[in-house]
Design a protein around this motif. Sequence first.
Motif, PDB file in Angstrom:
ATOM      1  N   ASP A  68       0.664  -1.229  -0.035  1.00  0.00           N
ATOM      2  CA  ASP A  68      -0.036   0.117  -0.255  1.00  0.00           C
ATOM      3  C   ASP A  68       0.860   1.209  -0.091  1.00  0.00           C
ATOM      4  O   ASP A  68       0.220   2.328  -0.370  1.00  0.00           O
ATOM      5  CB  ASP A  68      -0.973   0.142   1.226  1.00  0.00           C
ATOM      6  CG  ASP A  68      -1.904  -0.998   1.023  1.00  0.00           C
ATOM      7  OD1 ASP A  68      -2.450  -1.539   0.021  1.00  0.00           O
ATOM      8  OD2 ASP A  68      -2.608  -1.510   2.173  1.00  0.00           O
ATOM      9  N   ARG A  69       2.022   0.956   0.353  1.00  0.00           N
ATOM     10  CA  ARG A  69       3.087   2.362   0.448  1.00  0.00           C
ATOM     11  C   ARG A  69       4.277   2.305  -0.539  1.00  0.00           C
ATOM     12  O   ARG A  69       4.928   3.198  -0.696  1.00  0.00           O
ATOM     13  CB  ARG A  69       3.615   2.356   1.857  1.00  0.00           C
ATOM     14  CG  ARG A  69       2.204   2.613   2.727  1.00  0.00           C
ATOM     15  CD  ARG A  69       2.669   2.819   4.252  1.00  0.00           C
ATOM     16  NE  ARG A  69       4.068   3.532   4.766  1.00  0.00           N
ATOM     17  CZ  ARG A  69       3.808   4.979   4.745  1.00  0.00           C
ATOM     18  NH1 ARG A  69       2.811   5.482   4.730  1.00  0.00           N
ATOM     19  NH2 ARG A  69       5.141   5.423   5.355  1.00  0.00           N
ATOM     20  N   HIS A  70       4.436   1.074  -1.005  1.00  0.00           N
ATOM     21  CA  HIS A  70       5.764   0.637  -1.716  1.00  0.00           C
ATOM     22  C   HIS A  70       5.338   0.368  -3.173  1.00  0.00           C
ATOM     23  O   HIS A  70       4.447  -0.396  -3.241  1.00  0.00           O
ATOM     24  CB  HIS A  70       6.472  -0.404  -0.991  1.00  0.00           C
ATOM     25  CG  HIS A  70       7.014   0.266   0.245  1.00  0.00           C
ATOM     26  ND1 HIS A  70       6.788  -0.544   1.511  1.00  0.00           N
ATOM     27  CD2 HIS A  70       7.776   1.467   0.838  1.00  0.00           C
ATOM     28  CE1 HIS A  70       7.567   0.074   2.525  1.00  0.00           C
ATOM     29  NE2 HIS A  70       8.061   0.997   2.178  1.00  0.00           N
ATOM     30  N   ASP A  71       6.267   0.674  -4.165  1.00  0.00           N
ATOM     31  CA  ASP A  71       6.070   0.356  -5.419  1.00  0.00           C
ATOM     32  C   ASP A  71       7.449  -0.262  -5.952  1.00  0.00           C
ATOM     33  O   ASP A  71       8.521   0.575  -6.118  1.00  0.00           O
ATOM     34  CB  ASP A  71       5.879   1.536  -6.479  1.00  0.00           C
ATOM     35  CG  ASP A  71       5.308   1.138  -7.926  1.00  0.00           C
ATOM     36  OD1 ASP A  71       5.086  -0.054  -7.873  1.00  0.00           O
ATOM     37  OD2 ASP A  71       5.302   1.974  -8.719  1.00  0.00           O
ATOM     38  N   PRO A  72       7.522  -1.555  -6.074  1.00  0.00           N
ATOM     39  CA  PRO A  72       8.927  -2.500  -6.533  1.00  0.00           C
ATOM     40  C   PRO A  72       9.349  -1.781  -7.984  1.00  0.00           C
ATOM     41  O   PRO A  72       8.532  -1.503  -8.767  1.00  0.00           O
ATOM     42  CB  PRO A  72       8.453  -3.711  -6.733  1.00  0.00           C
ATOM     43  CG  PRO A  72       7.105  -3.799  -5.996  1.00  0.00           C
ATOM     44  CD  PRO A  72       6.461  -2.499  -6.256  1.00  0.00           C
ATOM     45  N   GLY A  76       8.145  -6.559 -13.111  1.00  0.00           N
ATOM     46  CA  GLY A  76       7.769  -8.113 -13.137  1.00  0.00           C
ATOM     47  C   GLY A  76       8.163  -8.630 -11.717  1.00  0.00           C
ATOM     48  O   GLY A  76       7.866  -9.950 -11.860  1.00  0.00           O
ATOM     49  N   HIS A  77       8.616  -8.326 -11.128  1.00  0.00           N
ATOM     50  CA  HIS A  77       9.127  -8.759  -9.906  1.00  0.00           C
ATOM     51  C   HIS A  77       8.192  -8.553  -8.570  1.00  0.00           C
ATOM     52  O   HIS A  77       7.549  -7.144  -8.430  1.00  0.00           O
ATOM     53  CB  HIS A  77      10.382  -8.442  -9.196  1.00  0.00           C
ATOM     54  CG  HIS A  77      11.687  -8.738 -10.113  1.00  0.00           C
ATOM     55  ND1 HIS A  77      12.084  -7.982 -11.410  1.00  0.00           N
ATOM     56  CD2 HIS A  77      12.208  -9.945 -10.135  1.00  0.00           C
ATOM     57  CE1 HIS A  77      12.934  -8.747 -11.724  1.00  0.00           C
ATOM     58  NE2 HIS A  77      13.092  -9.783 -11.103  1.00  0.00           N
ATOM     59  N   THR A  78       7.609  -9.642  -7.564  1.00  0.00           N
ATOM     60  CA  THR A  78       6.941  -9.590  -6.846  1.00  0.00           C
ATOM     61  C   THR A  78       7.823  -9.378  -5.481  1.00  0.00           C
ATOM     62  O   THR A  78       8.810 -10.235  -5.422  1.00  0.00           O
ATOM     63  CB  THR A  78       5.803 -10.524  -6.559  1.00  0.00           C
ATOM     64  OG1 THR A  78       6.424 -11.869  -6.634  1.00  0.00           O
ATOM     65  CG2 THR A  78       4.832 -10.153  -7.791  1.00  0.00           C
ATOM     66  N   VAL A 104      11.001   1.243  -4.465  1.00  0.00           N
ATOM     67  CA  VAL A 104      11.898   0.343  -3.618  1.00  0.00           C
ATOM     68  C   VAL A 104      12.514  -0.597  -4.336  1.00  0.00           C
ATOM     69  O   VAL A 104      11.833  -1.130  -5.289  1.00  0.00           O
ATOM     70  CB  VAL A 104      11.067  -0.292  -2.272  1.00  0.00           C
ATOM     71  CG1 VAL A 104      10.553   0.866  -1.492  1.00  0.00           C
ATOM     72  CG2 VAL A 104       9.796  -1.099  -2.748  1.00  0.00           C
ATOM     73  N   GLU A 105      13.628  -1.088  -3.805  1.00  0.00           N
ATOM     74  CA  GLU A 105      14.454  -2.316  -4.139  1.00  0.00           C
ATOM     75  C   GLU A 105      14.453  -3.276  -2.970  1.00  0.00           C
ATOM     76  O   GLU A 105      14.677  -2.839  -1.942  1.00  0.00           O
ATOM     77  CB  GLU A 105      15.658  -2.009  -4.415  1.00  0.00           C
ATOM     78  CG  GLU A 105      15.643  -1.228  -5.942  1.00  0.00           C
ATOM     79  CD  GLU A 105      17.111  -0.808  -6.367  1.00  0.00           C
ATOM     80  OE1 GLU A 105      17.344  -0.530  -7.694  1.00  0.00           O
ATOM     81  OE2 GLU A 105      18.008  -0.932  -5.465  1.00  0.00           O
TER      82      GLU A 105
END
Length: 109
Positions: A68-72, A76-78, A104-105
Amino acid sequence: SAQMERLLADSAAPVAQLMTQTYLLDVQGRPLQARDVLAVTRRLVQVLEEQGMQVVGKIGQIQPFDPDRHDPMAAGHTIEPGTPVTIRFVGIAYRDHLLKKMGVERGKE
């Protein structure tokens, strides 16, 4: 509205400076000093914060992943909730409503 006019008036000088810096680089080919660009950016962020914008997170900070707060950042990676992630791009909120998630990573700094 009066609030929008104040926002535009307060941001006019930093925006004008950024446009001048763009001209100097793009048209005249003159190098820009990173410190000058960052100084203008800081002023613009300050103006937006005074109007209620909030910067969420800190670059390099490690947090448990929250979809809800982070976007990879890796397409294509979960990432499973709770997995440690490092913030690469801050999030942006307005009146506690998240407008842009933190980029984020996976993993640590």
